[in-house]
Structures are given as C-alpha cells and as structure tokens.
Write a protein that holds these residues in place. Structure first.
Motif, short mmCIF file in Angstrom:
data_model
loop_
_atom_site.label_atom_id
_atom_site.label_comp_id
_atom_site.label_asym_id
_atom_site.label_seq_id
_atom_site.Cartn_x
_atom_site.Cartn_y
_atom_site.Cartn_z
N ASP A 44 45.75 27.30 38.68
CA ASP A 44 45.96 27.48 37.24
C ASP A 44 47.42 27.46 36.82
O ASP A 44 47.74 27.60 35.65
CB ASP A 44 45.33 28.80 36.78
CG ASP A 44 45.91 30.01 37.53
OD1 ASP A 44 46.79 29.80 38.42
OD2 ASP A 44 45.53 31.14 37.23
N GLU A 45 48.34 27.26 37.81
CA GLU A 45 49.77 27.42 37.48
C GLU A 45 50.23 26.44 36.40
O GLU A 45 50.96 26.81 35.48
CB GLU A 45 50.66 27.36 38.73
CG GLU A 45 50.52 26.15 39.62
CD GLU A 45 49.20 26.08 40.42
OE1 GLU A 45 48.84 24.98 40.82
OE2 GLU A 45 48.54 27.12 40.61
N LEU A 68 35.61 32.25 35.47
CA LEU A 68 37.00 32.11 35.93
C LEU A 68 37.77 31.18 35.00
O LEU A 68 38.92 31.46 34.64
CB LEU A 68 37.03 31.56 37.36
CG LEU A 68 36.52 32.51 38.45
CD1 LEU A 68 36.52 31.84 39.81
CD2 LEU A 68 37.37 33.78 38.51
N LEU A 69 37.15 30.06 34.59
CA LEU A 69 37.86 29.15 33.68
C LEU A 69 38.08 29.85 32.34
O LEU A 69 39.17 29.75 31.76
CB LEU A 69 37.09 27.85 33.47
CG LEU A 69 37.81 26.84 32.55
CD1 LEU A 69 39.15 26.41 33.14
CD2 LEU A 69 36.96 25.60 32.27
N GLU A 70 37.08 30.57 31.87
CA GLU A 70 37.24 31.27 30.59
C GLU A 70 38.38 32.29 30.68
O GLU A 70 39.14 32.47 29.73
CB GLU A 70 35.92 31.91 30.17
CG GLU A 70 34.97 30.85 29.60
CD GLU A 70 33.53 31.33 29.38
OE1 GLU A 70 33.17 32.42 29.86
OE2 GLU A 70 32.78 30.57 28.72
N LEU A 104 39.14 24.01 39.34
CA LEU A 104 39.93 25.25 39.26
C LEU A 104 40.07 25.92 40.62
O LEU A 104 41.04 26.61 40.90
CB LEU A 104 39.26 26.21 38.27
CG LEU A 104 40.00 27.49 37.94
CD1 LEU A 104 41.38 27.21 37.33
CD2 LEU A 104 39.18 28.36 36.98
N HIS A 105 39.08 25.71 41.50
CA HIS A 105 39.16 26.30 42.84
C HIS A 105 38.33 25.42 43.78
O HIS A 105 37.53 24.59 43.34
CB HIS A 105 38.62 27.74 42.84
CG HIS A 105 37.26 27.85 42.20
ND1 HIS A 105 36.10 27.50 42.85
CD2 HIS A 105 36.88 28.25 40.96
CE1 HIS A 105 35.07 27.69 42.04
NE2 HIS A 105 35.50 28.13 40.88
N SER A 133 41.79 32.08 28.45
CA SER A 133 42.19 33.17 27.54
C SER A 133 43.66 33.53 27.70
O SER A 133 44.29 34.07 26.80
CB SER A 133 41.31 34.40 27.77
OG SER A 133 41.62 34.95 29.04
N LYS A 134 44.24 33.20 28.87
CA LYS A 134 45.68 33.50 29.10
C LYS A 134 46.59 32.38 28.66
O LYS A 134 47.80 32.52 28.63
CB LYS A 134 45.91 33.76 30.60
CG LYS A 134 45.41 35.10 31.09
CD LYS A 134 45.85 35.32 32.51
CE LYS A 134 44.66 35.44 33.43
NZ LYS A 134 44.80 35.20 34.79
#
Length: 221
Positions: free
Chosen positions: A141-142, A166-168, A130-131, A172-173
């Motif tokens: 995350d795009e 951060l992943l969570e 993720l980073h 959630s989005k």
C-alpha cells in the motif's frame, strides 16, 4: 494502430485505440503478471473507451519485477506526452493486477517531481494485488498512500489477493479522492460464477468510463 515504443535498447509493443473524434484525454493501460496487452479485459476496455471518445494506449511489458515494469510505464507516459499525433490535455494511468501496482508507482513518482505539470489526471486499478494470496500481513500500500490524484479501484469482492476489508482500510487512509467499485463475488481474474465474461467486462467498462467522465468534468467545469 500498432506502435513500437523505444525502451532502453529494446522496444515495447503497444496499440492505440483511437476514437473517431479528436480526443482530449487518454488512458494508458497495461496487463498483470501473466499475459500481455491482448488480455481480453484490456482489449474490451480499450475498445469501449475509444468508442466513447477516449484515446487508449495499451502496451506489453514482460517481466515480473515491479521496478522494471514501472520504468517501462514511465517511458510510455513520456512517449504519449511528446507524441505529435495526439495532443492530449491529460492522461489516466490504468493497469490490471501487477500492472496497477506499476501504474500506482509511476503516479507517485511523477507527482513528486518538481516539474509536475498535471498531465496525469488519475489512476485506475483493476484487481489491485494488495497482498499475496493468504499472506495478508504484508500490504502493498506504500504507493497508494502517497498518491494525490483521483483513484478508482475495481476489485472482485472474492479476490484472493485483495481482501475487501483490507482494501477499504487502506482506502480510508488515502488522501486522494477515491472510489471502490466491487464486482460482486468476482475473484482476482474477475470471474464470477453464473455470469459471462462479457457481462462482467461490460460492468467494469461502464464503471471505468463513467468515473473518467466525472473526474475530467470535475477538473474542467
């Protein structure tokens, strides 16, 4: 079964793990930034899936450019879709680390095509990066936010490239049906102090297979 998949003026090395019975579904699997399709976790997962009736095609694509890896992944999807040997109802795209970024990118691109025919059933991200380590301000995350098919994340709770909160937050989005399975205390390479590699791989394999089964059933009850 070893195959060579034409890719531009080159070939991608790939291996089919074929179940005994005729499979209805397949998984295409690729590796992270280092290594190749013979990375132990991928070999183990492919064997596990094939023994449970899921065709698995894993391939090697060297190159550290995500766009190039995505193009290669797309070529493999087309190859499997047009294959006369295996007439599949659908396929799941899976990758480890950088390979999961390429898989997510392919899923997003193909689902935005006008002629999306539902061949792609879902996405499996193993150790999604993720980073960059210690660089949490810029998230990759795009693609994830635009994916619509079901997504499974299997990540280590101590992954230095995927901070748990951060992943969570990203998940959630997401609009897609999604699930995260945390491997307790595992790092980015899925190593856990006090546990054998085989033990960790068994947990990952079981999670991936049960999620695949749930999603195929959900769609085809």
């Amino acid at each position: 079964v070893k195959v060579k998949i034409p890719f531009g003026n080159k070939y991608l090395d790939a291996i089919f793990s074929v179940p005994e019975k005729k499979p209805a579904y397949g998984v295409i699997l690729t590796h992270g930034a280092g290594g190749d399709m013979n990375f132990p976790h991928l070999v183990s997962l492919a064997a596990h899936l094939a023994s449970h009736g899921v065709l698995c095609l894993r391939f090697t694509c060297k190159g550290l450019n995500v766009a190039y890896r995505t193009k290669a992944f797309k070529t493999v999807v087309e190859y499997l879709k047009l294959s006369d040997d295996y007439k599949l109802s659908g396929v799941f795209l899976a990758g480890r680390s950088m390979g999961s970024r390429a898989a997510a990118s392919v899923v997003r691109q193909l689902s935005q095509d006008e002629d999306d025919d539902g061949f792609i059933q879902g996405l499996v991200c193993l150790s999604y990066p993720l980073h960059r380590p210690k660089l949490q301000s810029k998230l990759r995350d795009e693609d994830l936010l635009l994916v619509r098919c079901p997504v499974l994340f299997v990540s280590g709770s101590a992954d230095e490239m995927c901070e748990k909160q951060l992943l969570e937050g990203v998940v959630s989005k997401m609009k897609a049906p999604k699930k995260i399975h945390w491997i307790d205390k595992a790092n980015h390479g899925m190593a856990v102090k006090g546990r054998t590699t085989d033990d960790v791989m068994e947990e990952i394999n079981a999670q991936v297979f049960s999620w695949l089964r749930e999603n195929v059933q959900l769609e085809y009850k």
